[in-house]
Motif scaffolding. Structure first.
Motif, PDB file in Angstrom:
ATOM      1  N   VAL A 149      17.315   8.483   3.225  1.00 61.41           N
ATOM      2  CA  VAL A 149      18.204   8.206   4.356  1.00 61.41           C
ATOM      3  C   VAL A 149      19.677   8.500   4.061  1.00 61.41           C
ATOM      4  N   LEU A 150      20.079   8.313   2.818  1.00 61.19           N
ATOM      5  CA  LEU A 150      21.515   8.402   2.529  1.00 61.19           C
ATOM      6  C   LEU A 150      22.026   9.824   2.278  1.00 61.19           C
ATOM      7  N   ILE A 151      21.461  10.497   1.271  1.00 58.10           N
ATOM      8  CA  ILE A 151      21.966  11.845   0.965  1.00 58.10           C
ATOM      9  C   ILE A 151      20.832  12.837   0.688  1.00 58.10           C
ATOM     10  N   GLY A 152      19.719  12.624   1.300  1.00 59.45           N
ATOM     11  CA  GLY A 152      18.633  13.577   1.112  1.00 59.45           C
ATOM     12  C   GLY A 152      17.806  13.286  -0.122  1.00 59.45           C
ATOM     13  N   PRO A 153      17.013  14.252  -0.606  1.00 55.51           N
ATOM     14  CA  PRO A 153      16.886  15.624  -0.166  1.00 55.51           C
ATOM     15  C   PRO A 153      16.561  15.739   1.333  1.00 55.51           C
ATOM     16  N   ILE A 154      17.059  16.834   1.939  1.00 50.26           N
ATOM     17  CA  ILE A 154      16.879  17.014   3.380  1.00 50.26           C
ATOM     18  C   ILE A 154      15.446  17.486   3.640  1.00 50.26           C
ATOM     19  N   ASP A 155      14.621  16.552   4.080  1.00 46.82           N
ATOM     20  CA  ASP A 155      13.220  16.861   4.342  1.00 46.82           C
ATOM     21  C   ASP A 155      13.090  17.508   5.734  1.00 46.82           C
ATOM     22  N   ARG A 156      11.915  18.101   6.016  1.00 46.15           N
ATOM     23  CA  ARG A 156      11.647  18.682   7.331  1.00 46.15           C
ATOM     24  C   ARG A 156      10.635  17.801   8.071  1.00 46.15           C
ATOM     25  N   TYR A 157      10.831  17.687   9.371  1.00 51.41           N
ATOM     26  CA  TYR A 157      10.031  16.789  10.202  1.00 51.41           C
ATOM     27  C   TYR A 157       8.525  17.089  10.100  1.00 51.41           C
ATOM     28  N   LYS A 158       8.149  18.377  10.256  1.00 50.36           N
ATOM     29  CA  LYS A 158       6.719  18.719  10.249  1.00 50.36           C
ATOM     30  C   LYS A 158       6.080  18.444   8.887  1.00 50.36           C
ATOM     31  N   ARG A 159       6.853  18.730   7.825  1.00 47.65           N
ATOM     32  CA  ARG A 159       6.328  18.483   6.482  1.00 47.65           C
ATOM     33  C   ARG A 159       6.133  16.987   6.246  1.00 47.65           C
ATOM     34  N   PHE A 160       7.130  16.199   6.660  1.00 49.91           N
ATOM     35  CA  PHE A 160       7.064  14.743   6.522  1.00 49.91           C
ATOM     36  C   PHE A 160       5.879  14.198   7.319  1.00 49.91           C
ATOM     37  N   ILE A 245       4.861   9.907   0.053  1.00 47.54           N
ATOM     38  CA  ILE A 245       5.534  11.032   0.733  1.00 47.54           C
ATOM     39  C   ILE A 245       6.066  11.997  -0.335  1.00 47.54           C
ATOM     40  N   ASP A 246       5.702  13.286  -0.209  1.00 48.54           N
ATOM     41  CA  ASP A 246       6.162  14.287  -1.187  1.00 48.54           C
ATOM     42  C   ASP A 246       7.500  14.878  -0.757  1.00 48.54           C
ATOM     43  N   VAL A 247       8.570  14.179  -1.070  1.00 48.32           N
ATOM     44  CA  VAL A 247       9.921  14.648  -0.725  1.00 48.32           C
ATOM     45  C   VAL A 247      10.195  15.952  -1.497  1.00 48.32           C
ATOM     46  N   PRO A 248      10.772  16.994  -0.852  1.00 46.83           N
ATOM     47  CA  PRO A 248      10.983  18.270  -1.566  1.00 46.83           C
ATOM     48  C   PRO A 248      12.008  18.169  -2.699  1.00 46.83           C
ATOM     49  N   ILE A 249      11.833  19.035  -3.703  1.00 47.84           N
ATOM     50  CA  ILE A 249      12.775  18.994  -4.843  1.00 47.84           C
ATOM     51  C   ILE A 249      14.151  19.515  -4.416  1.00 47.84           C
ATOM     52  N   ASN A 250      15.163  19.059  -5.120  1.00 48.69           N
ATOM     53  CA  ASN A 250      16.535  19.379  -4.711  1.00 48.69           C
ATOM     54  C   ASN A 250      17.339  20.103  -5.791  1.00 48.69           C
ATOM     55  N   PHE A 251      16.964  19.949  -7.042  1.00 47.56           N
ATOM     56  CA  PHE A 251      17.713  20.566  -8.145  1.00 47.56           C
ATOM     57  C   PHE A 251      16.774  21.250  -9.126  1.00 47.56           C
ATOM     58  N   ASN A 252      17.210  22.406  -9.624  1.00 48.72           N
ATOM     59  CA  ASN A 252      16.422  23.117 -10.630  1.00 48.72           C
ATOM     60  C   ASN A 252      17.373  23.903 -11.536  1.00 48.72           C
ATOM     61  N   LYS A 253      17.878  23.260 -12.544  1.00 49.13           N
ATOM     62  CA  LYS A 253      18.781  23.868 -13.541  1.00 49.13           C
ATOM     63  C   LYS A 253      19.860  24.752 -12.895  1.00 49.13           C
ATOM     64  N   PRO A 254      20.758  24.158 -12.115  1.00 51.83           N
ATOM     65  CA  PRO A 254      21.768  24.980 -11.413  1.00 51.83           C
ATOM     66  C   PRO A 254      22.736  25.692 -12.353  1.00 51.83           C
ATOM     67  N   PHE A 255      22.871  25.175 -13.589  1.00 55.69           N
ATOM     68  CA  PHE A 255      23.807  25.825 -14.529  1.00 55.69           C
ATOM     69  C   PHE A 255      23.310  27.200 -14.967  1.00 55.69           C
ATOM     70  N   LEU A 256      22.031  27.504 -14.685  1.00 57.76           N
ATOM     71  CA  LEU A 256      21.490  28.810 -15.070  1.00 57.76           C
ATOM     72  C   LEU A 256      21.482  29.799 -13.897  1.00 57.76           C
ATOM     73  N   ALA A 257      22.127  29.419 -12.780  1.00 63.04           N
ATOM     74  CA  ALA A 257      22.154  30.310 -11.614  1.00 63.04           C
ATOM     75  C   ALA A 257      22.877  31.612 -11.960  1.00 63.04           C
ATOM     76  N   ARG A 258      22.297  32.732 -11.488  1.00 59.82           N
ATOM     77  CA  ARG A 258      22.862  34.051 -11.833  1.00 59.82           C
ATOM     78  C   ARG A 258      23.796  34.604 -10.764  1.00 59.82           C
ATOM     79  N   ASN A 259      23.719  34.034  -9.571  1.00 60.35           N
ATOM     80  CA  ASN A 259      24.580  34.501  -8.481  1.00 60.35           C
ATOM     81  C   ASN A 259      24.689  33.389  -7.441  1.00 60.35           C
ATOM     82  N   PRO A 260      25.593  33.516  -6.457  1.00 64.97           N
ATOM     83  CA  PRO A 260      25.777  32.428  -5.481  1.00 64.97           C
ATOM     84  C   PRO A 260      24.503  32.075  -4.715  1.00 64.97           C
TER      85      PRO A 260
END
Lengths: 386, 50
Positions: A149-160, A245-260
């Protein structure tokens, strides 16, 4: 009490899980799952969440607007409906700028307003007059589900809703174990690592020059934000799993991102997906219909990209640090998009040439890490030269 | 039925619990002069921004 911010929340969450298991084994009725989850979320919202009346009135308003624009007005253009749905949030963000009106802003605002607005907008955009009328119980259940409810992860209605439909099947020992593991992981990130970074790095007094001090603060804030937010998200996903409820993942090693683009697939991924589906794609379609832009695909893409991130900045608030931060992310994305476009056209890497691919990866990660850290530093409002 | 032990997962869990216990004792001890209650309000500020 806000979710995942203190010991008391975990006590409440433990009682909620216990109640859910009691209902599961006592009544063994599939339909009861939906009402149990709703009941637990309502109890938390009404008795523990700050400003419960605000949140419930806002959801009531959103449902009314949704019903009105989808089933009564029935116009193809969704923009008036989106504006009506986000009007309370727009007013809160607009009023907060001036000290005279900030009192009005804080009176009508509540924690999680932006996130609920994201979710009501996506349900609205995906609905058509031919759909079955939106079930108010399901709508409320989705919007006030405590872990997100507060800051996500932003789930989708149909998935929920698909998770809700499987009933108590998702409430089992495997999901309990996986959820507990994620909560423990989240506790380590948020309450230990982020807290340590905050106390001994971000807010430590380092008497160096202003530029070096800002640079130090920029990196510290990036690590702090990641640890705090990723920790929160892990706990939200963990508690969601324990509740079935399988809330979707929100983070996956962002420090290894190669581009925006890669960054938004790794850092606050659900927001990145939301921006792509509900900001970028409609904007791109809009530009594609313009005669002048029909033969200029790069300009169309870049315009949509820049506006997407500018809108993201505005969604956070109308302060200059949010707008500049969003615009910067937009500039990074359009520069990268232009680079990819030119590479495809020239059939070679127009910047790195024949450089060793591993070295290119390292350089890309280094550049992405620093530019994103800079944007987030501006977003924080701590940047001293603004 | 015998459950196979995942030693990698077990080791990771042990490390996580050690970090939590040591970190908690250090950060939230009443003897730690930096132990102020400003953390949660700071967190709320970040969440308000999103």
């Amino acid at each position: 009490m806000l979710p995942f911010t203190g010991y008391s929340f975990f006590v409440v969450a433990a009682v909620a899980i216990l109640l859910l298991y009691i209902v599961k084994f006592t009544f063994k009725k599939r339909d009861l799952y939906e009402y149990t989850i709703l009941g637990l979320s309502l109890i938390f919202t009404i008795f523990f969440f700050p400003k419960p009346v605000h949140i419930l009135v806002f959801i009531g308003y959103a449902y009314l607007m949704h019903y009105l624009f989808i089933y009564k007005v029935k116009i193809k253009n969704k923009l008036p409906g989106v504006i009506a749905l986000t009007l309370p949030m727009i007013l809160v963000k607009a009023f907060v700028i001036s000290p005279e009106t900030s009192k009005i802003s804080s009176a009508i605002s509540f924690a999680g307003l932006s996130y609920i607005a994201f979710r009501i907008v996506h349900i609205f955009i995906e609905s058509t007059p031919n759909d079955k009328p939106l079930n108010p119980v399901k709508y409320l259940n989705f919007l006030i589900f405590t872990p997100t409810v507060l800051i996500g992860p932003i789930d989708r209605y149909k998935r929920f809703d698909s998770d809700i439909k499987r009933g108590f099947a998702g409430v089992n020992s495997e999901s309990f174990e996986a959820g507990l593991q994620l909560i423990v992981f989240g506790i380590m990130h948020k309450f230990i690592l982020a807290e340590a970074v905050s106390r001994y790095w971000l807010n430590a007094d380092i008497s160096t020059s202003e530029v070096l001090s800002s640079l130090n603060e920029m990196y510290a804030y990036y690590f702090y934000l990641y640890l705090d937010f990723a920790g929160y998200s892990a706990m939200a996903i963990g508690l969601g799993k324990m509740l079935g409820i399988d809330v979707p993942i929100n983070f996956n090693k962002p420090f290894l991102a190669r581009n925006p683009q890669d960054f938004w697939r790794r850092f606050h991924k659900t927001l990145g997906d939301f921006l792509n589906d509900f900001f970028f794609k409609p904007l791109y379609m809009f530009f594609s219909r313009k005669k002048r832009l029909k033969k200029r695909p790069l300009l169309r893409q870049n315009s949509a990209l820049f506006l997407t991130f500018l809108l993201m900045g505005l969604w956070n608030g109308f302060s200059k640090h949010f707008i500049i931060s969003g615009a910067l992310f937009g500039i990074y994305s359009l520069l990268y998009n232009t680079y990819v476009y030119r590479c495809k056209k020239a059939r070679k890497d127009v910047v790195f040439g024949n450089m060793n691919p591993k070295l290119v990866t390292v350089i890309s990660i280094f550049i992405t890490f620093n530019i994103t850290a800079f944007s987030l530093y501006i977003f924080s409002g701590r940047f001293p030269f603004l | 039925m015998n459950r196979k032990i995942d030693y990698k997962k077990l080791a990771l869990n042990i490390v996580v619990y050690i970090i939590i216990i040591v970190g908690y004792l250090f950060l939230y001890s009443p003897y730690n002069k930096d132990n102020k209650s400003e953390s949660s309000s700071k967190t709320e500020f970040i969440y308000q921004q999103f």
